[in-house]
Design a protein around this motif. Sequence first.
Motif, PDB file in Angstrom:
ATOM      1  N   LEU A   1      91.617  18.351 -99.410  1.00 43.44           N
ATOM      2  CA  LEU A   1      91.346  16.471 -98.973  1.00 43.44           C
ATOM      3  C   LEU A   1      90.313  16.389 -98.780  1.00 43.44           C
ATOM      4  O   LEU A   1      89.510  15.329 -99.649  1.00 43.44           O
ATOM      5  CB  LEU A   1      92.456  16.234 -98.186  1.00 43.44           C
ATOM      6  N   HIS A   2      88.986  16.739 -98.650  1.00 45.06           N
ATOM      7  CA  HIS A   2      88.262  16.976 -98.124  1.00 45.06           C
ATOM      8  C   HIS A   2      87.438  16.919 -99.409  1.00 45.06           C
ATOM      9  O   HIS A   2      85.908  15.801-100.237  1.00 45.06           O
ATOM     10  CB  HIS A   2      87.154  16.954 -97.217  1.00 45.06           C
ATOM     11  N   LEU A   3      87.657  17.604-100.696  1.00 41.47           N
ATOM     12  CA  LEU A   3      87.185  17.609-101.334  1.00 41.47           C
ATOM     13  C   LEU A   3      86.971  16.715-102.218  1.00 41.47           C
ATOM     14  O   LEU A   3      86.360  16.522-103.853  1.00 41.47           O
ATOM     15  CB  LEU A   3      87.188  19.111-102.229  1.00 41.47           C
ATOM     16  N   ASP A   4      88.499  16.413-102.549  1.00 44.33           N
ATOM     17  CA  ASP A   4      88.972  15.611-103.610  1.00 44.33           C
ATOM     18  C   ASP A   4      88.273  14.059-103.011  1.00 44.33           C
ATOM     19  O   ASP A   4      87.701  13.002-104.120  1.00 44.33           O
ATOM     20  CB  ASP A   4      90.685  14.923-103.312  1.00 44.33           C
ATOM     21  N   GLY A   5      88.090  13.847-101.880  1.00 42.16           N
ATOM     22  CA  GLY A   5      87.403  12.525-101.458  1.00 42.16           C
ATOM     23  C   GLY A   5      85.717  12.915-101.652  1.00 42.16           C
ATOM     24  O   GLY A   5      85.101  11.628-101.964  1.00 42.16           O
ATOM     25  N   LEU A   6      85.550  13.868-101.924  1.00 39.49           N
ATOM     26  CA  LEU A   6      83.901  14.284-102.518  1.00 39.49           C
ATOM     27  C   LEU A   6      84.115  13.345-103.965  1.00 39.49           C
ATOM     28  O   LEU A   6      83.516  12.512-104.278  1.00 39.49           O
ATOM     29  CB  LEU A   6      83.932  15.270-102.293  1.00 39.49           C
ATOM     30  N   ALA A   7      84.982  14.151-104.761  1.00 37.62           N
ATOM     31  CA  ALA A   7      85.319  13.879-106.165  1.00 37.62           C
ATOM     32  C   ALA A   7      85.035  12.348-106.334  1.00 37.62           C
ATOM     33  O   ALA A   7      83.976  11.482-106.897  1.00 37.62           O
ATOM     34  CB  ALA A   7      85.721  14.423-106.375  1.00 37.62           C
TER      35      ALA A   7
ATOM     36  N   TRP B   1      84.232  10.013-104.096  1.00 38.71           N
ATOM     37  CA  TRP B   1      82.849   9.018-103.684  1.00 38.71           C
ATOM     38  C   TRP B   1      81.933   9.282-104.452  1.00 38.71           C
ATOM     39  O   TRP B   1      80.884   8.340-104.910  1.00 38.71           O
ATOM     40  CB  TRP B   1      83.315   9.821-102.298  1.00 38.71           C
ATOM     41  N   ALA B   2      81.609  10.789-105.215  1.00 40.90           N
ATOM     42  CA  ALA B   2      80.698  10.296-106.108  1.00 40.90           C
ATOM     43  C   ALA B   2      80.401   9.759-107.302  1.00 40.90           C
ATOM     44  O   ALA B   2      79.855   9.538-107.881  1.00 40.90           O
ATOM     45  CB  ALA B   2      80.173  11.435-106.591  1.00 40.90           C
ATOM     46  N   ASP B   3      82.292   9.758-107.699  1.00 40.79           N
ATOM     47  CA  ASP B   3      82.337   8.998-109.124  1.00 40.79           C
ATOM     48  C   ASP B   3      81.875   7.309-108.582  1.00 40.79           C
ATOM     49  O   ASP B   3      81.107   6.688-109.039  1.00 40.79           O
ATOM     50  CB  ASP B   3      83.291   8.660-109.497  1.00 40.79           C
ATOM     51  N   GLY B   4      82.317   7.197-107.530  1.00 39.50           N
ATOM     52  CA  GLY B   4      81.865   5.472-106.991  1.00 39.50           C
ATOM     53  C   GLY B   4      80.190   5.528-106.698  1.00 39.50           C
ATOM     54  O   GLY B   4      79.935   4.314-107.457  1.00 39.50           O
TER      55      GLY B   4
ATOM     56  N   LYS C   1      88.420   4.599-106.410  1.00 42.05           N
ATOM     57  CA  LYS C   1      89.537   4.508-106.409  1.00 42.05           C
ATOM     58  C   LYS C   1      90.205   4.512-107.652  1.00 42.05           C
ATOM     59  O   LYS C   1      91.718   4.996-107.995  1.00 42.05           O
ATOM     60  CB  LYS C   1      90.402   3.052-105.674  1.00 42.05           C
ATOM     61  N   ASP C   2      89.682   4.731-109.183  1.00 43.40           N
ATOM     62  CA  ASP C   2      89.989   5.681-109.920  1.00 43.40           C
ATOM     63  C   ASP C   2      91.043   6.809-109.609  1.00 43.40           C
ATOM     64  O   ASP C   2      90.213   7.647-108.775  1.00 43.40           O
ATOM     65  CB  ASP C   2      89.511   5.896-110.482  1.00 43.40           C
ATOM     66  N   LEU C   3      91.728   7.272-110.290  1.00 43.52           N
ATOM     67  CA  LEU C   3      92.261   8.430-109.999  1.00 43.52           C
ATOM     68  C   LEU C   3      92.545   9.594-110.216  1.00 43.52           C
ATOM     69  O   LEU C   3      92.346  10.885-110.740  1.00 43.52           O
ATOM     70  CB  LEU C   3      94.432   7.672-110.240  1.00 43.52           C
ATOM     71  N   ASN C   4      91.110   9.197-111.627  1.00 41.24           N
ATOM     72  CA  ASN C   4      91.193  10.506-112.701  1.00 41.24           C
ATOM     73  C   ASN C   4      88.795  10.263-111.848  1.00 41.24           C
ATOM     74  O   ASN C   4      88.604   9.952-111.886  1.00 41.24           O
ATOM     75  CB  ASN C   4      90.769   9.543-113.958  1.00 41.24           C
TER      76      ASN C   4
END
Length: 231
Positions: free
Chosen positions: A64-70, A72-75, A90-93
Motif C-alpha cells: 500500500l505504501h509503495l502504491d502511495g509513493l507511485a 505521490w511521485a506522479d503528482g 489521484k489518477d488510477l493510472n
Amino acid sequence: MKNILPFLTRIPVKGDFEKARKELWAFPLVALVSSVLPSAILYLELPLANVLALLELYFTIGLLHLDGLADWADGIMVKGDRERKIKAMKDLNTGIAGLFAVVMVLFLQVYSLPLVPFYSIYLAELNSKFAMLLGLSTKRPLGGGLGTYFMEGMNGKQLATGTTLYALLYLPVALYNPPAVIGLAGLLFAAYVIKLSLENFGGINGDCLGAIAEITRAGTLLVLAFARWWA
C-alpha cells in the motif's frame, strides 16, 4: 497497538476502526513487528539475504505504501497548478514518474542492505513509522480518506508519547553501536517529503504518508550504508 496493525501491516489481527486513531502513538512499535523476520534473515546471512529480507518486509507490511509513493511521485512531477497536481496524484493510472520512484526506492534498499549491519532494517522501519507520525502531526489534511481520518485524531499528547517511544526504541541500538546514531539523519528525508507535499498539494493524504514511509526507509538505509563505507 493491535488496532493499528491492520492498517500498517498484513498481519491478520482484528482491529477497532474507531479506536485506531487513538493509538497513533504506537506507530513506532509497529517497527518491532515488521522488522523482526527481515532482521533475522540478514543476521543469519542466508543466500540473497538482502532480497529475501526485503520480500519478507513487504510481505508483512503490504504494498500500500509503495502504491502511495507511485501516486505521490506522479503528482509531484506534473507541471502546473496545485489542482492539476492533486488530480494526477489521484489518477488510477501510474505514470512514468511513479514507476521510476518505486524502482529507485526498491533499488536503494536492495543494494544498501548488504552494506549495513543486520539491525539497520529495524532502524529504517522505526524511522519510517515515526516519519508517518510526523506527517500526521502537520494537521494539514488533504481530501477525506484514511489519512485525514487519522489526522483528525492526532494531538500533542499522541505525538509526545510517540516521540518518547521512538527514542526508547532507538536507544538500545545506539548504545550497542554508537555509530548507529547517524541513522537519525534518515528523518531528514521525511522532512523533505513532508515539505514537498505541503508545497505541491497544500496538505497530506494517504498517498503522501506512503511516500513519507517508503522514502524515509530507503533514505535511512542509504545513510547507514554511506556511514559504514566512510568509516
